[in-house]
Design a protein around this motif. Structure first.
Motif, PDB file in Angstrom:
ATOM      1  N   PHE A 272      -8.648   0.544  12.871  1.00  0.00           N
ATOM      2  CA  PHE A 272      -8.729   0.983  11.482  1.00  0.00           C
ATOM      3  C   PHE A 272      -7.471   0.578  10.717  1.00  0.00           C
ATOM      4  O   PHE A 272      -7.557   0.023   9.623  1.00  0.00           O
ATOM      5  CB  PHE A 272      -8.924   2.501  11.404  1.00  0.00           C
ATOM      6  CG  PHE A 272      -8.905   3.011   9.991  1.00  0.00           C
ATOM      7  CD1 PHE A 272     -10.035   2.907   9.191  1.00  0.00           C
ATOM      8  CD2 PHE A 272      -7.760   3.572   9.452  1.00  0.00           C
ATOM      9  CE1 PHE A 272     -10.019   3.352   7.873  1.00  0.00           C
ATOM     10  CE2 PHE A 272      -7.728   4.022   8.144  1.00  0.00           C
ATOM     11  CZ  PHE A 272      -8.866   3.909   7.362  1.00  0.00           C
ATOM     12  N   GLU A 273      -6.305   0.848  11.276  1.00  0.00           N
ATOM     13  CA  GLU A 273      -5.044   0.527  10.596  1.00  0.00           C
ATOM     14  C   GLU A 273      -4.920  -0.968  10.328  1.00  0.00           C
ATOM     15  O   GLU A 273      -4.503  -1.386   9.244  1.00  0.00           O
ATOM     16  CB  GLU A 273      -3.850   1.019  11.418  1.00  0.00           C
ATOM     17  CG  GLU A 273      -3.730   2.520  11.422  1.00  0.00           C
ATOM     18  CD  GLU A 273      -2.689   3.031  12.403  1.00  0.00           C
ATOM     19  OE1 GLU A 273      -1.998   2.207  13.065  1.00  0.00           O
ATOM     20  OE2 GLU A 273      -2.557   4.257  12.520  1.00  0.00           O
ATOM     21  N   ARG A 274      -5.257  -1.774  11.296  1.00  0.00           N
ATOM     22  CA  ARG A 274      -5.180  -3.230  11.127  1.00  0.00           C
ATOM     23  C   ARG A 274      -6.126  -3.689  10.010  1.00  0.00           C
ATOM     24  O   ARG A 274      -5.752  -4.495   9.161  1.00  0.00           O
ATOM     25  CB  ARG A 274      -5.516  -3.920  12.451  1.00  0.00           C
ATOM     26  CG  ARG A 274      -5.322  -5.407  12.445  1.00  0.00           C
ATOM     27  CD  ARG A 274      -5.537  -6.097  13.802  1.00  0.00           C
ATOM     28  NE  ARG A 274      -6.290  -5.364  14.806  1.00  0.00           N
ATOM     29  CZ  ARG A 274      -5.757  -4.632  15.798  1.00  0.00           C
ATOM     30  NH1 ARG A 274      -4.458  -4.509  15.900  1.00  0.00           N
ATOM     31  NH2 ARG A 274      -6.526  -4.031  16.676  1.00  0.00           N
ATOM     32  N   ALA A 275      -7.338  -3.155   9.991  1.00  0.00           N
ATOM     33  CA  ALA A 275      -8.326  -3.571   8.997  1.00  0.00           C
ATOM     34  C   ALA A 275      -7.985  -3.066   7.602  1.00  0.00           C
ATOM     35  O   ALA A 275      -8.105  -3.796   6.617  1.00  0.00           O
ATOM     36  CB  ALA A 275      -9.714  -3.080   9.419  1.00  0.00           C
ATOM     37  N   VAL A 276      -7.542  -1.817   7.484  1.00  0.00           N
ATOM     38  CA  VAL A 276      -7.296  -1.253   6.152  1.00  0.00           C
ATOM     39  C   VAL A 276      -6.059  -1.866   5.501  1.00  0.00           C
ATOM     40  O   VAL A 276      -6.014  -2.033   4.289  1.00  0.00           O
ATOM     41  CB  VAL A 276      -7.220   0.295   6.203  1.00  0.00           C
ATOM     42  CG1 VAL A 276      -5.900   0.784   6.779  1.00  0.00           C
ATOM     43  CG2 VAL A 276      -7.453   0.895   4.823  1.00  0.00           C
ATOM     44  N   THR A 277      -5.055  -2.217   6.291  1.00  0.00           N
ATOM     45  CA  THR A 277      -3.859  -2.821   5.701  1.00  0.00           C
ATOM     46  C   THR A 277      -4.116  -4.234   5.195  1.00  0.00           C
ATOM     47  O   THR A 277      -3.315  -4.777   4.437  1.00  0.00           O
ATOM     48  CB  THR A 277      -2.676  -2.835   6.694  1.00  0.00           C
ATOM     49  OG1 THR A 277      -3.072  -3.509   7.880  1.00  0.00           O
ATOM     50  CG2 THR A 277      -2.209  -1.428   7.025  1.00  0.00           C
ATOM     51  N   ALA A 278      -5.222  -4.836   5.561  1.00  0.00           N
ATOM     52  CA  ALA A 278      -5.580  -6.173   5.082  1.00  0.00           C
ATOM     53  C   ALA A 278      -6.268  -6.142   3.718  1.00  0.00           C
ATOM     54  O   ALA A 278      -6.479  -7.193   3.115  1.00  0.00           O
ATOM     55  CB  ALA A 278      -6.479  -6.857   6.098  1.00  0.00           C
ATOM     56  N   ILE A 279      -6.597  -4.960   3.211  1.00  0.00           N
ATOM     57  CA  ILE A 279      -7.268  -4.839   1.911  1.00  0.00           C
ATOM     58  C   ILE A 279      -6.193  -4.768   0.826  1.00  0.00           C
ATOM     59  O   ILE A 279      -5.405  -3.826   0.787  1.00  0.00           O
ATOM     60  CB  ILE A 279      -8.165  -3.582   1.864  1.00  0.00           C
ATOM     61  CG1 ILE A 279      -9.228  -3.653   2.950  1.00  0.00           C
ATOM     62  CG2 ILE A 279      -8.797  -3.422   0.486  1.00  0.00           C
ATOM     63  CD1 ILE A 279     -10.031  -2.379   3.113  1.00  0.00           C
ATOM     64  N   PRO A 280      -6.130  -5.756  -0.080  1.00  0.00           N
ATOM     65  CA  PRO A 280      -5.039  -5.786  -1.059  1.00  0.00           C
ATOM     66  C   PRO A 280      -5.027  -4.602  -2.027  1.00  0.00           C
ATOM     67  O   PRO A 280      -3.962  -4.201  -2.495  1.00  0.00           O
ATOM     68  CB  PRO A 280      -5.240  -7.104  -1.807  1.00  0.00           C
ATOM     69  CG  PRO A 280      -6.552  -7.638  -1.393  1.00  0.00           C
ATOM     70  CD  PRO A 280      -6.999  -6.922  -0.163  1.00  0.00           C
ATOM     71  N   GLU A 281      -6.169  -4.023  -2.320  1.00  0.00           N
ATOM     72  CA  GLU A 281      -6.216  -2.879  -3.244  1.00  0.00           C
ATOM     73  C   GLU A 281      -5.646  -1.604  -2.633  1.00  0.00           C
ATOM     74  O   GLU A 281      -5.331  -0.658  -3.343  1.00  0.00           O
ATOM     75  CB  GLU A 281      -7.654  -2.615  -3.717  1.00  0.00           C
ATOM     76  CG  GLU A 281      -8.242  -3.699  -4.596  1.00  0.00           C
ATOM     77  CD  GLU A 281      -8.911  -4.833  -3.807  1.00  0.00           C
ATOM     78  OE1 GLU A 281      -9.515  -5.702  -4.451  1.00  0.00           O
ATOM     79  OE2 GLU A 281      -8.837  -4.849  -2.561  1.00  0.00           O
ATOM     80  N   VAL A 282      -5.538  -1.559  -1.320  1.00  0.00           N
ATOM     81  CA  VAL A 282      -4.985  -0.394  -0.634  1.00  0.00           C
ATOM     82  C   VAL A 282      -3.464  -0.532  -0.643  1.00  0.00           C
ATOM     83  O   VAL A 282      -2.905  -1.406   0.004  1.00  0.00           O
ATOM     84  CB  VAL A 282      -5.520  -0.265   0.806  1.00  0.00           C
ATOM     85  CG1 VAL A 282      -4.863   0.902   1.521  1.00  0.00           C
ATOM     86  CG2 VAL A 282      -7.039  -0.094   0.787  1.00  0.00           C
TER      87      VAL A 282
END
Length: 151
Positions: free
Chosen positions: A85-95
């Motif tokens: 989850f952490e790896r995937a969510v940090t790849a979203i620029p809006e986050v």
């Protein structure tokens, strides 16, 4: 923890107000010479008091008119699912921020979007499709008052 004297605390407060001021100007305000100011700043940086220089962006001026805080509860909670989850969510620029928290939710996210329709797109297409996402609660930011910490 680093031992801070009154001058260190005054220096930190002054840098919170204006991190771009020169060491000479900061030293004059604190009653220190420029070299003494640099030595204190280096000592605080080496001790980890100053983590990294930052630019404070005005999201609205850049076209991001909506900020939403998301509480995310994962459906499964193993070490692998947390890392995925952490790896995937940090790849979203809006986050903008990802905080692993204790309580009702597993993570707290700060998400910026151009408008509510753009946020809905980010939520549906990017966040809800992340590995392990279970429940999500959104809170839209109405206003923000920045207050420095107790230094």
């Amino acid at each position: 923890m680093t031992d801070l004297d009154d001058t260190d605390r005054r220096m930190i407060r002054a840098l919170i107000d204006d991190a771009g001021q020169s060491a000479g100007a900061l030293g004059r305000a604190l009653g220190l010479s420029q070299p003494a100011t640099w030595r204190r700043m280096k000592r605080l940086r080496d001790a980890g008091v100053f983590r990294a220089p930052r630019v404070d962006l005005d999201h609205a001026a850049l076209g991001f008119g909506v900020t939403v805080f998301l509480g995310v509860r994962l459906a499964t909670k193993g070490r692998v699912s947390l890392e995925d989850f952490e790896r995937a969510v940090t790849a979203i620029p809006e986050v903008q921020t990802v905080e692993h928290v204790l309580g009702m939710y597993d993570y707290r996210l700060r998400v910026v979007a151009r408008d509510i329709a753009d946020f809905e797109r980010v939520l549906r297409r990017r966040i809800m499709t992340l590995p392990g996402v279970g429940n999500v609660e959104a809170n839209v930011l109405l206003s923000e008052e920045r207050r420095p910490g107790p230094i």
